[in-house]
Design an enzyme around this catalytic site. Structure first.
Site, mmCIF file in Angstrom:
data_model
loop_
_atom_site.group_PDB
_atom_site.id
_atom_site.type_symbol
_atom_site.label_atom_id
_atom_site.label_comp_id
_atom_site.label_asym_id
_atom_site.label_seq_id
_atom_site.Cartn_x
_atom_site.Cartn_y
_atom_site.Cartn_z
ATOM 1 N N HIS A 9 -6.503 1.050 -7.543
ATOM 2 C CA HIS A 9 -6.856 0.256 -6.358
ATOM 3 C C HIS A 9 -7.570 -1.007 -6.853
ATOM 4 C CE1 HIS A 9 -7.478 -0.819 -2.345
ATOM 5 N NE2 HIS A 9 -8.120 0.229 -1.874
ATOM 6 N N CYS A 55 -16.383 2.823 -0.719
ATOM 7 C CA CYS A 55 -15.211 1.994 -0.441
ATOM 8 C C CYS A 55 -14.725 2.126 1.005
ATOM 9 C CB CYS A 55 -14.089 2.303 -1.416
ATOM 10 S SG CYS A 55 -13.599 4.037 -1.462
ATOM 11 N N ARG A 86 0.889 -1.160 0.000
ATOM 12 C CA ARG A 86 0.000 0.000 0.000
ATOM 13 C C ARG A 86 0.929 1.212 0.000
ATOM 14 N NH1 ARG A 86 -5.463 0.902 1.511
ATOM 15 N NH2 ARG A 86 -5.819 2.870 2.595
ATOM 16 N N ARG A 136 -13.938 -7.598 0.172
ATOM 17 C CA ARG A 136 -12.490 -7.439 0.019
ATOM 18 C C ARG A 136 -11.769 -8.730 0.414
ATOM 19 N NH1 ARG A 136 -10.075 -2.371 0.302
ATOM 20 N NH2 ARG A 136 -8.139 -3.573 0.150
ATOM 21 N N ASP A 144 -17.054 8.154 -2.760
ATOM 22 C CA ASP A 144 -15.784 8.021 -2.040
ATOM 23 C C ASP A 144 -15.518 9.368 -1.373
ATOM 24 O OD1 ASP A 144 -13.323 7.154 -1.122
ATOM 25 O OD2 ASP A 144 -12.357 7.125 -3.086
ATOM 26 N N GLN A 164 -9.825 -3.148 -4.463
ATOM 27 C CA GLN A 164 -11.128 -2.543 -4.222
ATOM 28 C C GLN A 164 -12.036 -2.742 -5.421
ATOM 29 O OE1 GLN A 164 -12.245 -0.868 -1.270
ATOM 30 N NE2 GLN A 164 -14.142 -1.302 -2.374
#
Length: 303
Positions: free
Chosen positions: A129, A262, A102, A290, A222, A132
């Site tokens: 991402h 998310c 990350r 996830r 988001d 996601q």
């Protein structure tokens, strides 16, 4: 060596396989069927950015598949400054079987992938991402039976999350619409890549959120200010004020429309409590997915 850096690198068949496997793994976990596909495997996690969902879902997923995970704080690893990316990649490849990262800069992932002899997995970068995006697509599939032919309206900016979801939708036959203020849409670099790897027909962009959600099966939002954009916060709050996902916006969408986020959510900014906690919201189902999509990625790379 196969890596997982961007959904644009995967074929539609790859994406469908991962979603099918994620559904299988989710069902097996619900029925408490033991899994041993990662027995004897070690997965490292290097995080330059703080995380809840990404870290816990990967650590749990590795454990559920019979493997072991190692968490390595980014400030201790020192990617690119304590030692070169090439040296780190060539060293860590002797110790573990896969590496989840990350990171702030997508170039970090690309630098590691160029030299590693183990799979590199993008747990988040400034560019994309993909973990996601897979969870988002699985959630749409669960809600509607298939993502093909559905319309996803992303109410926010052209960020890493919306880029990945737009690519996934384009490859699997869903329509993606981005609703954003002027100047916050997809940049030309992304659109060029989209034309090259997904479709010559780029995602639709609208500056009117009501128009964007009128035919939507899914409204996705988001946070308006991501990590690293704190200096822009006040300007973003002002520019995005009319793009809040609230009861009024939801009422403009079809009655069956679902809401995704998310997470973490900045309640009262991009989404209101009544929508977040209402019957249309599937954000926590989405967060749970996830775990299962990432398990599918690990098996795909390591089995």
């Amino acid at each position: 060596m196969k890596h997982f850096l961007n959904l644009s690198d995967l074929s539609a068949a790859d994406l469908d396989h991962l979603l099918t496997e994620a559904a299988r793994l989710k069902d097996a976990q619900a029925r408490r069927i033991p899994a041993h596909s990662l027995n004897g495997r070690v997965v490292g996690l290097v995080f330059e950015k703080p995380s809840l969902r990404t870290r816990v879902s990967f650590e749990s997923g590795v454990a559920q598949l019979g493997g072991t995970s190692l968490y390595l704080p980014g400030n201790e690893v020192g990617l690119g400054w304590r030692e070169t990316l090439a040296d780190f990649a060539r060293t860590i490849s002797h110790y573990i079987d896969a590496l989840v990262l990350r990171v702030y800069q997508h170039a970090t992932l690309e630098g590691l992938a160029a030299h590693a002899t183990i799979p590199i997995i993008n747990g988040l970068s400034d560019w994309s991402h993909p973990c996601q995006g897979l969870a988002d697509l699985l959630t749409v599939r669960e809600l509607f039976g298939s993502e093909r032919g559905r319309t996803v309206a992303f109410v926010g900016d052209g960020n890493n999350v919306s880029r990945s979801l737009a690519v996934g939708c384009g490859k699997l036959g869903a329509k993606f619409v981005l609703a954003c203020p002027v100047g916050y849409g997809f940049d030309e670099k992304f659109l060029t890549q989209y034309r090259s790897k997904v479709s010559p027909d780029v995602p639709q962009e609208l500056n009117d959120p009501v128009a964007a959600v009128r035919g939507a099966d899914v409204i996705y939002t988001d946070v308006w200010t991501s990590m690293g954009q704190e200096a822009e916060r006040e300007e973003r709050l002002r520019r995005f004020a009319s793009f809040q996902v609230n009861a009024q916006l939801l009422a403009a969408a079809p009655a069956h429309c679902k809401v995704l986020h998310c997470l973490p959510a900045h309640r009262g900014e991009e989404i209101t409590d009544d929508v977040m906690d209402g019957p249309a919201c599937a954000a926590f189902q989405q967060a749970g997915n996830r775990l299962h999509t990432q398990k599918a990625v690990l098996e795909w790379l390591l089995k």
